[in-house]
Design an enzyme around this catalytic site. Structure first.
Site, PDB file in Angstrom:
ATOM      1  N   CYS A   1       0.798  -1.233   0.000  1.00 35.31           N
ATOM      2  CA  CYS A   1       0.000   0.000   0.000  1.00 35.31           C
ATOM      3  C   CYS A   1       0.825   1.273   0.000  1.00 35.31           C
ATOM      4  O   CYS A   1       0.534   2.213  -0.737  1.00 35.31           O
ATOM      5  CB  CYS A   1      -0.978  -0.002   1.175  1.00 35.31           C
ATOM      6  SG  CYS A   1      -0.220   0.138   2.823  1.00 35.31           S
TER       7      CYS A   1
ATOM      8  N   HIS B   1      -2.087   1.181   7.046  1.00 33.78           N
ATOM      9  CA  HIS B   1      -2.451   1.263   5.634  1.00 33.78           C
ATOM     10  C   HIS B   1      -2.449   2.721   5.204  1.00 33.78           C
ATOM     11  O   HIS B   1      -2.715   3.628   5.997  1.00 33.78           O
ATOM     12  CB  HIS B   1      -3.846   0.649   5.434  1.00 33.78           C
ATOM     13  CG  HIS B   1      -4.320   0.650   4.012  1.00 33.78           C
ATOM     14  ND1 HIS B   1      -3.662  -0.010   3.012  1.00 33.78           N
ATOM     15  CD2 HIS B   1      -5.398   1.253   3.424  1.00 33.78           C
ATOM     16  CE1 HIS B   1      -4.303   0.175   1.870  1.00 33.78           C
ATOM     17  NE2 HIS B   1      -5.362   0.935   2.096  1.00 33.78           N
TER      18      HIS B   1
ATOM     19  N   ASP C   1      -7.811   3.935  -3.780  1.00 32.32           N
ATOM     20  CA  ASP C   1      -6.980   2.951  -3.087  1.00 32.32           C
ATOM     21  C   ASP C   1      -6.593   1.843  -4.064  1.00 32.32           C
ATOM     22  O   ASP C   1      -7.380   0.950  -4.344  1.00 32.32           O
ATOM     23  CB  ASP C   1      -7.735   2.367  -1.887  1.00 32.32           C
ATOM     24  CG  ASP C   1      -6.837   1.557  -0.968  1.00 32.32           C
ATOM     25  OD1 ASP C   1      -5.718   1.200  -1.383  1.00 32.32           O
ATOM     26  OD2 ASP C   1      -7.251   1.284   0.172  1.00 32.32           O
TER      27      ASP C   1
END
Length: 268
Positions: free
Chosen positions: A73, A111, A127
């Protein structure tokens, strides 16, 4: 990013160089978001290849664009946020904690996700670094159900924070306070070094396919999931076969097959 870097990134995504008239629109964001998920794998190979993970703009671009690799991420959303900013979007980095078993939340800076404002003022949760997630950005201010090829999503108030819920299951808790890329260094270090991190315990390389499904290579197990959820998997044999799948299905050239550096799962 300079114009050459922007064009190289767009080429990496299979997108044409954007004309000035295109603007930082929601439609452009949707297209690039999906292209990113299809072209750039979610993978943690660096952890098991002994490669350093550096959360700096140039290093992220060198990896994702120059080396045609993926990442997790911090790398994927960090790089994508840099591209969007260069294209004229207003991008804010947000920290989240992933919901685990028993409702437990993960570590701080667990994250990284993106809050993106388009030229018409609309705001989106982008995302491209969670693995299986929404194929398109989610409307940030919408509190009802949002249908997506990746499932049914909702953004729910959770005190001062927001819960991102998919198919009625909380996925991660999002803080709305703006962050900087450097804020995530400790989280990236923990996830890449701690024996308790699932990224340390396992190998993964995954991307969305053109038909809306997903392909995933976990160690030597290759899985193909269709858009309808049907799944096929097979065990790969030789190193040459494994390297061939990385190369032909994910566009990743490796000199050796990565192996899990810490195969022992740690439980509390």
């Amino acid at each position: 990013m300079n114009s050459a870097q922007v064009d190289a990134y767009l080429h990496r995504l299979g997108a044409e160089p954007l004309k000035p008239a295109a603007g930082a629109t929601a439609d452009v964001l949707r297209e690039l978001h999906l292209r990113h998920l299809r072209a750039v794998p979610f993978e943690n190979l660096s952890i098991h290849l002994g490669e350093e993970i550096v959360l700096e703009e140039e290093r992220l671009l060198d990896k994702v664009v120059g080396a045609r690799r993926g990442g997790f991420c911090y790398e994927l959303n960090g790089a994508f946020g840099t591209l969007l900013g260069a294209l004229g979007f207003e991008v804010t980095l947000l920290a989240a904690r992933v919901h685990g078993d028993g409702g437990r939340l993960g570590i701080p800076y667990d994250h990284l996700a993106l809050r993106v404002r388009a030229s018409d003022g609309s705001e989106w949760l982008a995302d491209v670094g969670f693995g299986a997630h929404s194929h398109y950005p989610l409307a940030f201010g919408e509190r009802g159900e949002q249908k997506d090829p990746g499932g049914s999503f909702r953004i729910v108030e959770a005190g001062p924070d927001l819960d991102v819920v998919v198919n009625d299951r909380p996925q991660y808790r999002l803080e709305v306070r703006p962050r900087e890329l450097g804020d995530f260094v400790a989280g990236a270090w923990w996830h890449s070094t701690s024996p308790a991190s699932h990224f340390v315990q396992s190998l993964v390389c995954s991307r969305v396919t053109e038909d809306g499904g997903r392909i995933t290579l976990s160690g030597r197990t290759f899985k193909v999931t269709g858009a309808d959820g049907a799944r096929q998997e097979r065990e790969l044999g030789s190193d040459e076969e494994v390297l061939g799948v990385y190369r032909e299905r994910f566009g990743i050239e490796l000199g050796c097959v990565p192996t899990v550096r810490n195969p022992l799962a740690v439980t509390d």
